[in-house]
Design a protein around this motif. Structure first.
Motif, PDB file in Angstrom:
ATOM      1  N   LYS A  50       2.179   2.011  -3.484  1.00 34.61           N
ATOM      2  CA  LYS A  50       1.070   2.356  -4.382  1.00 34.61           C
ATOM      3  C   LYS A  50       0.607   3.799  -4.136  1.00 34.61           C
ATOM      4  O   LYS A  50       0.365   4.549  -5.078  1.00 34.61           O
ATOM      5  CB  LYS A  50      -0.113   1.404  -4.214  1.00 34.61           C
ATOM      6  N   ILE A  51       0.483   4.171  -2.874  1.00 32.61           N
ATOM      7  CA  ILE A  51       0.062   5.536  -2.538  1.00 32.61           C
ATOM      8  C   ILE A  51       1.116   6.536  -3.015  1.00 32.61           C
ATOM      9  O   ILE A  51       0.783   7.567  -3.614  1.00 32.61           O
ATOM     10  CB  ILE A  51      -0.205   5.677  -1.019  1.00 32.61           C
ATOM     11  N   LEU A 106      -5.334   0.301  -5.389  1.00 29.81           N
ATOM     12  CA  LEU A 106      -5.517   0.653  -3.972  1.00 29.81           C
ATOM     13  C   LEU A 106      -6.869   0.160  -3.459  1.00 29.81           C
ATOM     14  O   LEU A 106      -6.978  -0.299  -2.320  1.00 29.81           O
ATOM     15  CB  LEU A 106      -5.389   2.166  -3.775  1.00 29.81           C
ATOM     16  N   TYR A 119      -3.727   2.610 -10.823  1.00 29.77           N
ATOM     17  CA  TYR A 119      -3.186   2.593  -9.460  1.00 29.77           C
ATOM     18  C   TYR A 119      -4.283   2.835  -8.429  1.00 29.77           C
ATOM     19  O   TYR A 119      -4.271   2.227  -7.354  1.00 29.77           O
ATOM     20  CB  TYR A 119      -2.061   3.607  -9.304  1.00 29.77           C
ATOM     21  N   ARG A 142       0.813  -1.219   0.000  1.00 27.90           N
ATOM     22  CA  ARG A 142       0.000   0.000   0.000  1.00 27.90           C
ATOM     23  C   ARG A 142       0.850   1.275   0.000  1.00 27.90           C
ATOM     24  O   ARG A 142       0.552   2.188  -0.781  1.00 27.90           O
ATOM     25  CB  ARG A 142      -0.961  -0.016   1.178  1.00 27.90           C
ATOM     26  N   SER A 187      -7.499  -2.616  -0.499  1.00 31.92           N
ATOM     27  CA  SER A 187      -8.319  -2.343   0.680  1.00 31.92           C
ATOM     28  C   SER A 187      -9.380  -3.412   0.908  1.00 31.92           C
ATOM     29  O   SER A 187      -9.878  -3.554   2.018  1.00 31.92           O
ATOM     30  CB  SER A 187      -8.973  -0.968   0.574  1.00 31.92           C
TER      31      SER A 187
END
Length: 174
Positions: free
Chosen positions: A5-6, A56, A52, A2, A60
């Motif tokens: 990716k963020i 995410l 992307y 994560r 989640s």
């Protein structure tokens, strides 16, 4: 996965904003090569940002308490979207070789320059098409694939995919 990716999503948004500000501010100058090249690069990066964001969302909703098959489908979606985002981003390669050209160079440019420019652009276009076609899960064991995807983003996905494959084989021995 994560955090990377963020980070990638945030950098991508900043990059696209930068490209779009350049496009809007330099539009009146009217350099057609620049506008087309950076316009396409910006478009490709916007598509990547969307992928992307999708990844995410997938991250989640993945739960270790969920059924294995459900988790496997989500991880397979992550693998596919990671490959697609890379394939799509490769399509911008030839446009990085043309953004600096101007229409005034077409008639006055040195023939040697144009031969070199065309060869480089065609080489990058060929590479982009080859990568777009060949970046596939089936090629994951090849050296060039490992070079491209030997990162923090890809390694956990591959490990999870392999583990889920082993679990699937254990549950369904043939």
């Amino acid at each position: 996965m994560r955090p990377i990716k963020i980070f990638t999503l945030l950098v991508g948004v900043l990059w696209v904003l930068f490209l779009d500000v350049l496009l809007v501010n330099l539009y009146p100058a009217g350099n057609l090569f620049f506008l087309i090249s950076f316009g396409f690069i910006s478009l490709v990066n916007k598509i990547a940002i969307g992928i992307y964001a999708y990844q995410l969302i997938l991250l989640s909703v993945v739960s270790i308490n969920a059924p294995v098959i459900s988790t496997q489908k989500k991880i397979a979606g992550m693998v596919n979207s990671t490959l697609w985002v890379t394939r799509i981003l490769m399509l911008q390669l030839p446009f990085w070789t043309t953004f600096f050209l101007s229409s005034s160079w077409i008639g006055t440019g040195n023939p040697v320059f144009w031969v070199i420019q065309v060869l480089i652009t065609l080489g990058f276009a060929g590479l982009a098409v080859w990568l777009f076609i060949n970046i596939r899960y089936e090629n994951r064991e090849k050296r060039w694939f490992k070079f491209l995807f030997g990162s923090y983003e890809w390694t956990p996905i591959m490990k999870a995919q392999e583990m889920l494959g082993q679990i699937k084989e254990y549950d369904n021995p043939e």
